[in-house]
Design a protein around this motif. Structure first.
Motif, PDB file in Angstrom:
ATOM      1  N   THR A   1      13.862  26.133  60.544  1.00 53.00           N
ATOM      2  CA  THR A   1      12.868  26.783  59.693  1.00 53.00           C
ATOM      3  C   THR A   1      13.362  26.870  58.256  1.00 53.00           C
ATOM      4  OG1 THR A   1      12.986  28.278  61.554  1.00 53.00           O
ATOM      5  CG2 THR A   1      11.140  28.546  60.056  1.00 53.00           C
ATOM      6  N   SER A   2      14.628  27.267  58.092  1.00 48.71           N
ATOM      7  CA  SER A   2      15.159  27.350  56.733  1.00 48.71           C
ATOM      8  C   SER A   2      15.092  25.990  56.062  1.00 48.71           C
ATOM      9  CB  SER A   2      16.616  27.802  56.728  1.00 48.71           C
ATOM     10  OG  SER A   2      16.830  28.815  57.627  1.00 48.71           O
ATOM     11  N   LEU A   3      15.427  24.958  56.823  1.00 42.74           N
ATOM     12  CA  LEU A   3      15.421  23.607  56.257  1.00 42.74           C
ATOM     13  C   LEU A   3      14.027  23.200  55.813  1.00 42.74           C
ATOM     14  CD1 LEU A   3      17.851  21.471  58.397  1.00 42.74           C
ATOM     15  CD2 LEU A   3      17.781  21.671  55.923  1.00 42.74           C
ATOM     16  N   ILE A   4      13.050  23.507  56.655  1.00 41.41           N
ATOM     17  CA  ILE A   4      11.682  23.107  56.321  1.00 41.41           C
ATOM     18  C   ILE A   4      11.233  23.802  55.039  1.00 41.41           C
ATOM     19  CG2 ILE A   4       9.294  23.317  57.069  1.00 41.41           C
ATOM     20  CD1 ILE A   4      10.441  22.847  59.943  1.00 41.41           C
ATOM     21  N   TRP A   5      11.563  25.078  54.947  1.00 44.30           N
ATOM     22  CA  TRP A   5      11.168  25.801  53.726  1.00 44.30           C
ATOM     23  C   TRP A   5      11.888  25.254  52.508  1.00 44.30           C
ATOM     24  CZ3 TRP A   5       7.123  28.655  52.746  1.00 44.30           C
ATOM     25  CH2 TRP A   5       6.432  29.220  53.818  1.00 44.30           C
ATOM     26  N   LEU A   6      13.145  24.871  52.685  1.00 50.85           N
ATOM     27  CA  LEU A   6      13.891  24.305  51.562  1.00 50.85           C
ATOM     28  C   LEU A   6      13.245  23.005  51.102  1.00 50.85           C
ATOM     29  CD1 LEU A   6      16.420  24.366  49.739  1.00 50.85           C
ATOM     30  CD2 LEU A   6      17.529  22.958  51.437  1.00 50.85           C
TER      31      LEU A   6
ATOM     32  N   TRP B   1      12.456  11.579  55.777  1.00 52.49           N
ATOM     33  CA  TRP B   1      13.518  11.281  56.748  1.00 52.49           C
ATOM     34  C   TRP B   1      14.045  12.582  57.347  1.00 52.49           C
ATOM     35  CZ3 TRP B   1      18.464   7.919  55.325  1.00 52.49           C
ATOM     36  CH2 TRP B   1      19.204   7.689  56.498  1.00 52.49           C
ATOM     37  N   ARG B   2      14.358  13.522  56.444  1.00 53.79           N
ATOM     38  CA  ARG B   2      14.919  14.787  56.926  1.00 53.79           C
ATOM     39  C   ARG B   2      13.889  15.537  57.786  1.00 53.79           C
ATOM     40  NH1 ARG B   2      20.118  17.228  57.108  1.00 53.79           N
ATOM     41  NH2 ARG B   2      19.522  18.569  58.822  1.00 53.79           N
ATOM     42  N   SER B   3      12.610  15.523  57.339  1.00 54.80           N
ATOM     43  CA  SER B   3      11.578  16.230  58.110  1.00 54.80           C
ATOM     44  C   SER B   3      11.427  15.606  59.490  1.00 54.80           C
ATOM     45  CB  SER B   3      10.241  16.180  57.380  1.00 54.80           C
ATOM     46  OG  SER B   3      10.412  16.569  56.049  1.00 54.80           O
ATOM     47  N   LEU B   4      11.451  14.266  59.541  1.00 54.06           N
ATOM     48  CA  LEU B   4      11.313  13.603  60.839  1.00 54.06           C
ATOM     49  C   LEU B   4      12.529  13.878  61.719  1.00 54.06           C
ATOM     50  CD1 LEU B   4       9.679  10.288  59.675  1.00 54.06           C
ATOM     51  CD2 LEU B   4       8.687  11.970  61.221  1.00 54.06           C
ATOM     52  N   ALA B   5      13.669  14.055  61.083  1.00 52.94           N
ATOM     53  CA  ALA B   5      14.855  14.404  61.867  1.00 52.94           C
ATOM     54  C   ALA B   5      14.662  15.759  62.538  1.00 52.94           C
ATOM     55  CB  ALA B   5      16.079  14.425  60.965  1.00 52.94           C
ATOM     56  N   ILE B   6      13.924  16.644  61.856  1.00 54.20           N
ATOM     57  CA  ILE B   6      13.691  17.968  62.442  1.00 54.20           C
ATOM     58  C   ILE B   6      12.648  17.887  63.556  1.00 54.20           C
ATOM     59  CG2 ILE B   6      12.834  20.292  61.962  1.00 54.20           C
ATOM     60  CD1 ILE B   6      13.941  19.890  59.095  1.00 54.20           C
ATOM     61  N   TRP B   7      11.527  17.195  63.250  1.00 61.16           N
ATOM     62  CA  TRP B   7      10.417  17.237  64.204  1.00 61.16           C
ATOM     63  C   TRP B   7      10.556  16.191  65.325  1.00 61.16           C
ATOM     64  CZ3 TRP B   7       7.680  17.998  59.133  1.00 61.16           C
ATOM     65  CH2 TRP B   7       7.414  19.349  58.919  1.00 61.16           C
ATOM     66  N   GLN B   8      11.010  14.981  64.937  1.00 62.22           N
ATOM     67  CA  GLN B   8      11.049  13.891  65.915  1.00 62.22           C
ATOM     68  C   GLN B   8      12.472  13.532  66.333  1.00 62.22           C
ATOM     69  OE1 GLN B   8       8.162  12.423  67.021  1.00 62.22           O
ATOM     70  NE2 GLN B   8       6.978  13.874  65.816  1.00 62.22           N
ATOM     71  N   HIS B   9      13.437  14.317  65.874  1.00 60.61           N
ATOM     72  CA  HIS B   9      14.845  14.082  66.208  1.00 60.61           C
ATOM     73  C   HIS B   9      15.310  12.692  65.796  1.00 60.61           C
ATOM     74  CE1 HIS B   9      14.733  17.878  68.249  1.00 60.61           C
ATOM     75  NE2 HIS B   9      13.644  17.481  68.861  1.00 60.61           N
ATOM     76  N   TRP B  10      14.881  12.274  64.632  1.00 59.31           N
ATOM     77  CA  TRP B  10      15.392  11.024  64.079  1.00 59.31           C
ATOM     78  C   TRP B  10      16.880  11.192  63.803  1.00 59.31           C
ATOM     79  CZ3 TRP B  10      12.387   7.517  60.276  1.00 59.31           C
ATOM     80  CH2 TRP B  10      11.188   7.086  60.879  1.00 59.31           C
ATOM     81  N   PRO B  11      17.636  10.094  63.928  1.00 54.47           N
ATOM     82  CA  PRO B  11      19.068  10.207  63.617  1.00 54.47           C
ATOM     83  C   PRO B  11      19.292  10.360  62.113  1.00 54.47           C
ATOM     84  CG  PRO B  11      18.481   7.960  64.130  1.00 54.47           C
ATOM     85  CD  PRO B  11      17.256   8.767  64.412  1.00 54.47           C
ATOM     86  N   LEU B  12      20.364  11.060  61.785  1.00 58.56           N
ATOM     87  CA  LEU B  12      20.736  11.264  60.384  1.00 58.56           C
ATOM     88  C   LEU B  12      22.084  10.600  60.144  1.00 58.56           C
ATOM     89  CD1 LEU B  12      19.809  15.011  59.938  1.00 58.56           C
ATOM     90  CD2 LEU B  12      18.719  13.071  58.826  1.00 58.56           C
ATOM     91  N   PRO B  13      22.402  10.253  58.909  1.00 56.38           N
ATOM     92  CA  PRO B  13      23.725   9.675  58.647  1.00 56.38           C
ATOM     93  C   PRO B  13      24.818  10.664  59.015  1.00 56.38           C
ATOM     94  CG  PRO B  13      22.597  10.211  56.600  1.00 56.38           C
ATOM     95  CD  PRO B  13      21.594  10.346  57.697  1.00 56.38           C
ATOM     96  N   GLY B  14      25.941  10.151  59.487  1.00 59.42           N
ATOM     97  CA  GLY B  14      27.017  11.045  59.886  1.00 59.42           C
ATOM     98  C   GLY B  14      27.991  10.287  60.753  1.00 59.42           C
ATOM     99  N   ARG B  15      28.852  11.028  61.449  1.00 58.51           N
ATOM    100  CA  ARG B  15      29.883  10.363  62.256  1.00 58.51           C
ATOM    101  C   ARG B  15      29.264   9.535  63.371  1.00 58.51           C
ATOM    102  NH1 ARG B  15      33.760  14.853  61.991  1.00 58.51           N
ATOM    103  NH2 ARG B  15      34.760  14.560  59.982  1.00 58.51           N
ATOM    104  N   GLN B  16      28.179  10.081  63.987  1.00 59.04           N
ATOM    105  CA  GLN B  16      27.614   9.356  65.122  1.00 59.04           C
ATOM    106  C   GLN B  16      26.878   8.102  64.670  1.00 59.04           C
ATOM    107  OE1 GLN B  16      26.794  12.670  64.626  1.00 59.04           O
ATOM    108  NE2 GLN B  16      27.766  13.765  66.313  1.00 59.04           N
ATOM    109  N   HIS B  17      26.369   8.150  63.445  1.00 61.25           N
ATOM    110  CA  HIS B  17      25.546   7.023  62.988  1.00 61.25           C
ATOM    111  C   HIS B  17      26.126   6.472  61.702  1.00 61.25           C
ATOM    112  CE1 HIS B  17      22.538   8.055  65.995  1.00 61.25           C
ATOM    113  NE2 HIS B  17      22.725   9.301  65.643  1.00 61.25           N
TER     114      HIS B  17
END
Lengths: 303, 658
Positions: free
Chosen positions: B5-10, B39-55
């Protein structure tokens, strides 16, 4: 509004003690709050009758002690007498071993005798020759005192007065009540015909219920403010003690109970305050006649 | 990890903060920013992958995007410096940062970048709507910070917004102190970047037929004027701007002086009372300062000087709203001090306007004096079928001949240009003066508002014994334009937008709204935006500061800050009891009786005693009083079983009257 039992008790008392509703209610309050009562007034205004009536109505066994200047502590507490057969001392309980003791004209006795009574009142037990004897329950002392300016009296010191939860004055009856008193049946006769309304066990239950009446933090706040005011205002020689504060709350609980309520209100404190504090406070300006409890109420805002 | 929720508001707040920029940034900036946010919103709603160690591949994508953005930036701006490029860089960085928010620290950084975004908006516009929007965004941003720190998530979004607003309200004293006391130093250090002032509309230094009529579409304010005493009559309100001499047959330009000659101001003599007034000029990125014909006293503070055409010029282009005080005389005579300028006012390009020249030649032979020729020309405009129109037909070929002999429909610039050609052909030195004519008084604050649509062109002819004389050929065709002002002539569609243009009443309403809004803007401009070094000095002197230089301001600022912190800490550290809501509500209840004239509750009066007394006074409210008193007693003196809400409700609906 009054609770049924207490209402019956009060109406029975008021049948005999005419025109003294407030005094008899306060006296009952005092007993329900497990406090001792001091009645201070001239002879012949009905102090003894009130004590006697209460004892009768509450079904308590009653003993009257007429204090005199030559009275000794043993005359009150009892004595141990050597029993030849049993080869040991045997304790003979004195008149204090009653559920309701009327200590008549307590200021006629010497301070030594007075203090024996007051210690017993406080401890609710007596110790003689190393042996402790519990006093009966419930246990009340109703002491009467003549105004101290009468001749041949030893007025109770302030420290002793603190032991009484309340001090009441009977006052003369009003004209109507006095006429009724003069023309009606003898009080003694009425007393003899009076039946107990409750028994001591019921009284103990009532006392327990009184102690369960809810006292909220807001009310404790109010009582504390009253105590603080009595100490800080500079109007009184000494402020009220914590014991006075406890007494105020206990008495207010009993008053609220008689009113038929389950919570203590500032009004209850105000109702019992004159009787509870008047014998504990001494006005600094020395004006003894002044009713300073009224000003105490008026000057402490309810938080 | 911050909550979803905080992320979405941000994300929402950042989008809002970046939104105003998209109108002037290149399209790719908006696209890149919005795609990162998506991208970030879809990561929240659709669990899209984000850049990071796993990806790790996605991290690579992120790097590529960043590098690509850098290249695009170089392509669009050439560097990363300046207002537009700096803002673009910030927007791109915010977009990339949001994708990689992994912990509280990243969230904080994004929030603070968001506050920066808010600041950059003020580099472009300092208007009231933008300020209001930014205030909303700041509240949103602050609520985001609150939500991040509300770990147990006990606050609703509404409560967070409320808290944020409260915190901002508490910051107002500090804001005021900073606004008033922070030393404002004139100079490039505190100024806006060099490219901050572009693309302002207004009068330009050249005129071709059809150019000014574009301006009348614009409702924008050119400048505002406050007259000290009485205002000259409407037909005298000629605001002189650039004076145009040179023509190539279609376009008129300012005089290009030989490089060795110094421009010399004309010699002016005046009669009558001068008008003293203050002009607040909107930035137009040019040198001229509009003045009522003809200025006699003018400020020298920004190097104002009279040019050879009698127009007032500043040394530097006007890039910010500028205020200056002037004194003008509407009755004057103006003479050039050399004949050189007069010759320039006779030149016509060879081979143009043959029919016009023939007509002028005809008049010259008939006329006895130059005045006769002028009268003939004005009569010609007045009696032949010439029309004043805001939508002149497009002219092809020789525009002057085309207008004078074929279309006959024109705007002020047509009349001014063709009149000048006629006069020059007849041997009378003539020049075109552009500027504004008229203006509207705003009844709300008494300012004369001159808008772009008041732009006007007129002419000046030189007569031997009178000097330069103003001739407005437009007046010969349309007296109304000069007497009543431009807005009276406008068709409804131009006087008010859309819905409001449908009837006269709606137009009146629209104009009232506009006047009020204009007065608010004017006040905002004068008191908030114009608070610069000079205003600060005079204001602080008025407040009693003896020598308001930057040192004393800094000391006062420091002292004021310390004082505020001291007061705040004193308030915070001082022990105090929260007012009990039950008691507060009961006091409200007691207060209701006071309004009826009853004696207020005594300080020592218990609730039952009070209720008894009030019931005695108002017997028909016995039930209500008893009910509320019982609720109060149970809440305050009993083991609370009643609800405070019910108690509040009862008290709220208890409205006794006698």
């Amino acid at each position: 509004m009054t609770s049924p039992n207490t209402a019956n008790i009060l109406s029975a008392v008021n049948d005999i003690i005419v025109g003294k509703h407030q005094t008899s209610r306060l006296a009952l309050t005092c007993l329900l709050a497990q406090g001792h009562l001091l009645i201070e007034d001239l002879p012949g205004v009905g102090k003894t009758t009130l004590a006697h009536t209460l004892a009768k109505v509450l079904g308590l066994d009653f003993h009257r002690l007429q204090f005199t200047s030559d009275m000794l502590p043993a005359d009150i507490l009892g004595v141990s007498i050597f029993d030849r057969d049993a080869q040991k001392f045997h304790f003979h309980p004195g008149p204090i071993f009653s559920q309701l003791v009327l200590a008549d004209e307590v200021n006629r006795a010497t301070p030594r005798t007075q203090s024996a009574l007051l210690e017993a009142m406080e401890e609710r037990q007596i110790t003689i020759e190393g042996q402790t004897h519990p006093l009966p329950t419930p246990f009340f002392v109703i002491a009467t005192q003549n105004p101290s300016h009468q001749i041949g009296t030893f007025p109770l010191p302030e420290s002793q007065l603190d032991r009484f939860l309340m001090r009441l004055a009977m006052g003369y009856p009003d004209a109507e009540s006095e006429r009724q008193l003069l023309s009606g049946t003898s009080r003694q006769l009425l007393l003899q015909q009076l039946n107990a309304i409750i028994d001591p066990a019921a009284l103990i239950t009532l006392q327990h219920e009184v102690s369960q009446v809810h006292t909220s933090p807001a009310l404790v706040d109010y009582v504390q403010k009253i105590l603080a005011f009595s100490r800080e205002s500079g109007l009184y020689v000494h402020g009220l003690s914590p014991r006075a504060g406890l007494g105020l709350i206990r008495a207010a609980q009993a008053w609220a109970f008689i009113e038929g309520r389950q919570q203590t209100l500032p009004e209850d404190i105000q109702a019992v305050l004159p009787a509870v504090v008047s014998h504990r406070l001494q006005a600094r300006d020395g004006d003894a006649q002044h009713d300073f409890s009224a000003s105490l109420i008026a000057q402490v805002p309810i938080p | 990890m911050p909550s979803d929720t905080s992320l979405i508001w941000l994300i929402l707040s950042l989008n809002l903060a970046a939104l105003p920029h998209f109108s002037y940034q290149p399209l790719w900036v908006a696209l890149l920013f919005l795609s990162m946010m998506s991208w970030r919103s879809l990561a929240i709603w659709q669990h899209w992958p984000l850049p990071g160690r796993q990806h790790r591949t996605l991290s690579l994508v992120q790097w590529v995007v960043a590098a690509g953005a850098g290249l695009l930036m170089l392509d669009s701006y050439g560097n990363f410096i300046g207002r537009d490029a700096g803002t673009a860089l910030l927007i791109v960085m915010v977009g990339l940062k949001v994708v990689e928010i992994r912990n509280h620290r990243d969230y904080y950084i994004s929030c603070f970048l968001g506050y920066f975004l808010v600041v950059t908006n003020f580099l472009y516009s300092q208007s009231i709507p933008i300020a209001a929007l930014m205030l909303v965004i700041i509240i949103l941003m602050t609520s985001c910070l609150i939500s991040l720190n509300d770990i147990k998530q006990v606050l609703s979004k509404m409560a967070q917004l409320k808290l944020a607003s409260k915190m901002l309200l508490q910051a107002i004293p500090l804001m005021l102190i900073l606004f008033v006391l922070f030393p404002r130093i004139a100079g490039p250090l505190w100024g806006l970047p060099q490219d901050a002032h572009t693309a302002q509309t207004g009068i330009s230094n050249s005129m071709s037929l059809g150019k000014i009529s574009e301006l009348i579409q614009s409702d924008a304010v050119a400048f505002r004027v406050k007259f000290d005493q009485t205002m000259p009559a409407g037909h005298e309100l000629y605001w002189r701007g650039p004076v145009l001499w040179n023509t190539d047959g279609t376009t008129w330009r300012e005089l290009t002086l030989p490089s060795h000659s110094e421009p010399r101001p004309p010699i002016i003599s005046t009669t009558g009372q001068p008008s003293i007034y203050t002009v607040t000029l909107e930035p137009h990125n040019e040198h001229w300062l509009f003045a009522l014909d003809v200025p006699t006293v003018f400020p020298t503070s920004f190097g104002a000087s009279l040019a050879y055409g009698g127009e007032l010029l500043s040394r530097k282009p006007i890039k910010q709203r500028t205020q200056y005080q002037l004194s003008s005389n509407t009755r004057f005579s103006m003479n050039p001090d050399t004949d050189h300028y007069l010759n320039e006012a006779l030149i016509l390009p060879k081979g143009f306007h043959p029919r016009t020249r023939a007509l002028a030649e005809e008049w010259r032979q008939k006329a006895k004096s130059p005045e006769d020729i002028i009268d003939m020309a004005l009569n010609h405009f007045n009696q032949q079928p010439f029309y004043y129109t805001l939508t002149p037909p497009a002219l092809t070929g020789d525009t002057i001949d085309g207008f004078l002999f074929e279309s006959g429909k024109g705007f002020c610039e047509h009349y001014a240009a063709s009149f000048t050609v006629l006069m020059r052909a007849a041997g009378i030195p003539t020049r075109v003066v552009t500027g504004y004519q008229g203006g509207e008084i705003n009844p709300v604050d008494g300012y004369l508002v001159v808008r772009q649509r008041d732009a006007h062109a007129w002419t000046e002819v030189w007569l031997q014994d009178r000097g330069w004389v103003r001739i407005d050929p437009t007046a010969a065709v349309s007296q109304d334009r000069i007497e009543l002002g431009m807005s009276e002539l406008l068709p409804n569609a131009l006087r008010a937008p859309l819905f409001f243009s449908q009837s006269e009443q709606l137009i009146d309403i629209w104009q009232q709204l506009r006047n009020n809004w204009d007065a608010v803007n004017n006040a905002w401009n004068r008191s908030i935006l114009a608070y610069g070094p000079e205003l600060q000095k005079s204001f602080l002197s008025k407040l009693g500061m003896i020598n308001p230089n930057w040192q004393s301001m800094a000391i006062t600022l420091f002292a004021a800050f310390s004082l505020i912190l001291l007061i705040t800490s004193a308030v915070l550290l001082y022990p105090r009891r929260e007012p009990d809501p039950v008691v507060a509500t009961y006091q409200q209840f007691c207060q209701r009786f006071v309004k009826l004239g009853l004696v207020a509750r005594y300080a020592h009066e218990g609730p039952i005693d009070f209720a008894r007394r009030m019931t005695h006074a108002l017997p028909h409210y016995q039930t209500d009083i008893g009910h509320i008193t019982a609720q109060y007693i149970s809440l305050r003196y009993d083991q609370s079983v009643s609800s405070i809400a019910e108690f509040k409700h009862s008290v709220k609906h208890f409205k006794p009257n006698k």
